[in-house]
Design an enzyme around this catalytic site. Structure first.
Site, PDB file in Angstrom:
ATOM      1  N   GLY A   1      -2.153 -31.777  15.109  1.00  0.00           N
ATOM      2  CA  GLY A   1      -2.211 -32.394  16.555  1.00  0.00           C
ATOM      3  C   GLY A   1      -1.230 -32.545  17.439  1.00  0.00           C
ATOM      4  O   GLY A   1      -1.266 -32.779  18.520  1.00  0.00           O
TER       5      GLY A   1
ATOM      6  N   GLY B   1       1.887 -26.307  14.312  1.00  0.00           N
ATOM      7  CA  GLY B   1       1.280 -25.358  14.095  1.00  0.00           C
ATOM      8  C   GLY B   1       0.363 -24.287  15.019  1.00  0.00           C
ATOM      9  O   GLY B   1       1.207 -23.576  15.197  1.00  0.00           O
ATOM     10  N   ARG B   2      -0.790 -24.631  15.189  1.00  0.00           N
ATOM     11  CA  ARG B   2      -1.279 -23.670  16.392  1.00  0.00           C
ATOM     12  C   ARG B   2      -0.833 -23.630  17.658  1.00  0.00           C
ATOM     13  O   ARG B   2      -0.789 -22.535  18.178  1.00  0.00           O
ATOM     14  CB  ARG B   2      -2.873 -24.387  16.574  1.00  0.00           C
ATOM     15  CG  ARG B   2      -3.801 -23.743  15.096  1.00  0.00           C
ATOM     16  CD  ARG B   2      -5.055 -24.597  15.133  1.00  0.00           C
ATOM     17  NE  ARG B   2      -5.006 -26.087  15.027  1.00  0.00           N
ATOM     18  CZ  ARG B   2      -5.762 -26.833  15.092  1.00  0.00           C
ATOM     19  NH1 ARG B   2      -7.146 -26.352  15.727  1.00  0.00           N
ATOM     20  NH2 ARG B   2      -5.748 -27.972  14.740  1.00  0.00           N
TER      21      ARG B   2
ATOM     22  N   PRO C   1       3.471 -23.481   7.941  1.00  0.00           N
ATOM     23  CA  PRO C   1       2.781 -22.076   7.166  1.00  0.00           C
ATOM     24  C   PRO C   1       1.316 -22.182   7.397  1.00  0.00           C
ATOM     25  O   PRO C   1       0.612 -23.063   7.183  1.00  0.00           O
ATOM     26  CB  PRO C   1       2.879 -22.806   5.761  1.00  0.00           C
ATOM     27  CG  PRO C   1       3.053 -24.164   5.786  1.00  0.00           C
ATOM     28  CD  PRO C   1       3.497 -24.365   6.883  1.00  0.00           C
ATOM     29  N   MET C   2       0.805 -20.862   8.110  1.00  0.00           N
ATOM     30  CA  MET C   2      -0.554 -20.717   8.393  1.00  0.00           C
ATOM     31  C   MET C   2      -1.136 -19.443   7.972  1.00  0.00           C
ATOM     32  O   MET C   2      -0.587 -18.344   8.067  1.00  0.00           O
ATOM     33  CB  MET C   2      -0.514 -20.925   9.837  1.00  0.00           C
ATOM     34  CG  MET C   2      -0.290 -21.967  10.570  1.00  0.00           C
ATOM     35  SD  MET C   2      -0.596 -22.484  12.230  1.00  0.00           S
ATOM     36  CE  MET C   2       1.211 -21.505  12.639  1.00  0.00           C
ATOM     37  N   MET C   3      -2.142 -19.697   7.046  1.00  0.00           N
ATOM     38  CA  MET C   3      -2.664 -18.367   6.298  1.00  0.00           C
ATOM     39  C   MET C   3      -3.135 -17.360   7.269  1.00  0.00           C
ATOM     40  O   MET C   3      -3.853 -17.712   8.294  1.00  0.00           O
ATOM     41  CB  MET C   3      -3.814 -18.705   5.674  1.00  0.00           C
ATOM     42  CG  MET C   3      -3.359 -19.419   4.243  1.00  0.00           C
ATOM     43  SD  MET C   3      -2.543 -18.772   2.943  1.00  0.00           S
ATOM     44  CE  MET C   3      -3.418 -17.556   2.346  1.00  0.00           C
TER      45      MET C   3
ATOM     46  N   ASN D   1       3.258 -33.593  10.981  1.00  0.00           N
ATOM     47  CA  ASN D   1       2.315 -32.452  11.537  1.00  0.00           C
ATOM     48  C   ASN D   1       0.963 -32.882  11.747  1.00  0.00           C
ATOM     49  O   ASN D   1       0.533 -33.952  11.151  1.00  0.00           O
ATOM     50  CB  ASN D   1       2.385 -31.409  10.045  1.00  0.00           C
ATOM     51  CG  ASN D   1       1.496 -30.175  10.444  1.00  0.00           C
ATOM     52  OD1 ASN D   1       0.812 -30.186   9.400  1.00  0.00           O
ATOM     53  ND2 ASN D   1       1.527 -29.670  11.368  1.00  0.00           N
TER      54      ASN D   1
ATOM     55  N   LYS E   1       4.483 -30.575   1.214  1.00  0.00           N
ATOM     56  CA  LYS E   1       3.699 -30.618   2.400  1.00  0.00           C
ATOM     57  C   LYS E   1       2.402 -31.162   1.860  1.00  0.00           C
ATOM     58  O   LYS E   1       1.890 -30.510   1.085  1.00  0.00           O
ATOM     59  CB  LYS E   1       3.605 -29.300   3.094  1.00  0.00           C
ATOM     60  CG  LYS E   1       2.655 -29.536   4.361  1.00  0.00           C
ATOM     61  CD  LYS E   1       2.675 -28.206   5.206  1.00  0.00           C
ATOM     62  CE  LYS E   1       2.023 -28.432   6.674  1.00  0.00           C
ATOM     63  NZ  LYS E   1       0.830 -28.841   6.637  1.00  0.00           N
TER      64      LYS E   1
ATOM     65  N   CYS F   1      -3.897 -27.873   1.674  1.00  0.00           N
ATOM     66  CA  CYS F   1      -4.838 -26.784   2.068  1.00  0.00           C
ATOM     67  C   CYS F   1      -6.183 -27.341   1.423  1.00  0.00           C
ATOM     68  O   CYS F   1      -6.127 -27.742   0.280  1.00  0.00           O
ATOM     69  CB  CYS F   1      -4.353 -25.424   1.568  1.00  0.00           C
ATOM     70  SG  CYS F   1      -5.647 -24.209   2.200  1.00  0.00           S
TER      71      CYS F   1
END
Length: 338
Positions: free
Chosen positions: A209, A234-235, A13-15, A207, A135, A96
């Site tokens: 890196g 993620g990214r 989940p990424m804002m 999660n 998470k 977060c």
């Protein structure tokens, strides 16, 4: 109901990133990865525009709703609403580090209050039939991660929670920005493996890196008698989404052909056409595709066309076609020169 195998790969989940259009796009690349919403606060779910906040397309399944909050009753109410919308999992954000999240007493600062996290999770678990998951970080500020991570996991496990996604870094709530908190605190994959080794009954995903499917495969491999249950990208999944096209074969072991970038666009087109017909701006969807051609000839032209032309009033799929054609032409020039 989600199984352990379903959790081998998830997209974080990424804002401002993993909205419904992003998730539909990622689903064009992988049929198996578990997708997550952006974090939505429980008060917003209870009092806000639920369709805008929670609406999604059925093609996104399996998809999890991530909630933010620290009031057990309010989280339970939000979880029930989310389950009614059809989400496959309800996840609580305990990771977060942003100032806004801290001021609301949720996110990573909850690592200091494991019993409160457990109360929240007990309320969510009782409210819904869907899996209730956590998470979290390994700790915050001057906490000892070997204490804080296990305290959070054990408190939640005591109320029946079995699934944890652990961002293997501390969060520094004072002195680092949210962006810096994604890179500066050192990773401690070993501690997450230790959690799985010492609490083998828990489902533990890692999660932080993880920059490639090679790295994901390495983390999923057995090491020192420990095998993690899943990895969360993620990214890497956002900035180089084409890697997701190999996930069903490489991480889930399916006997399927990989989905390449051009195939993914064709699979995404019907969704885009439907949203355009509803009045959604083309740029709201194409902004998630800018990294799709990473490393391919024509990638820069692809990004430029989508960045410049998709924002124009009335822009339609012809813009996407021009961007794709720029890639095809660049690849043809490369082939002729070879």
């Amino acid at each position: 109901m989600l199984t352990n195998q379903d959790r081998r790969l998830s997209v974080a989940p990424m804002m401002d990133w993993t909205d419904r259009h992003c998730r539909a796009f990622h689903r064009a690349l992988t049929g198996r990865a578990l997708l997550y919403t952006e974090m939505v606060t429980a008060p917003a779910v209870v009092h806000g525009d639920r369709e805008r906040l929670l609406g999604f397309d059925g093609l996104e399944h399996p998809v999890a709703l991530q909630l933010g909050g620290s009031d057990p009753a309010q989280l339970a109410q939000a979880a029930r609403i989310g389950e009614a919308f059809g989400y496959d999992e309800i996840n609580l954000n305990v990771g977060c580090p942003s100032d806004r999240v801290q001021s609301g007493r949720f996110g990573a600062c909850l690592m200091r209050e494991p019993e409160l996290v457990a109360e929240c999770m007990a309320a969510i678990r009782e409210a819904v039939a869907a899996p209730a998951t956590v998470k979290c970080r390994i700790g915050v500020d001057d906490q000892d991660p070997e204490v804080s991570l296990f305290a959070t996991a054990d408190a939640c496990a005591a109320v029946g929670i079995r699934v944890f996604i652990v961002h293997a870094r501390k969060a520094w709530l004072q002195g680092l920005s949210p962006k810096e908190n994604r890179d500066v605190p050192p990773l401690d994959y070993g501690l997450v493996r230790r959690l799985k080794r010492e609490r083998p009954h828990l489902n533990v995903s890692i999660n932080g890196g993880i920059a490639s499917l090679d790295a994901a495969e390495a983390l999923l491999a057995e090491a020192d008698g420990v095998r993690l249950d899943g990895v969360m990208l993620g990214r890497a999944a956002y900035h180089e989404p084409a890697i997701l096209g190999q996930a069903d074969r490489r991480l889930f072991g399916e006997a399927v052909a990989d989905i390449d970038a051009l195939q993914a666009i064709e699979r995404y087109r019907p969704y885009m056409a439907a949203r355009l017909a509803e009045g959604v701006a083309l740029s709201a969807m194409t902004r998630h595709m800018l990294g799709l051609m990473h490393g391919r000839p024509g990638a820069r032209a692809f990004r430029r066309i989508l960045t410049v032309e998709a924002i124009r009033p009335g822009a339609g799929l012809e813009v996407l076609d021009r961007a794709v054609e720029a890639v095809r032409e660049a690849e043809a020039r490369r082939d002729r020169a070879a």
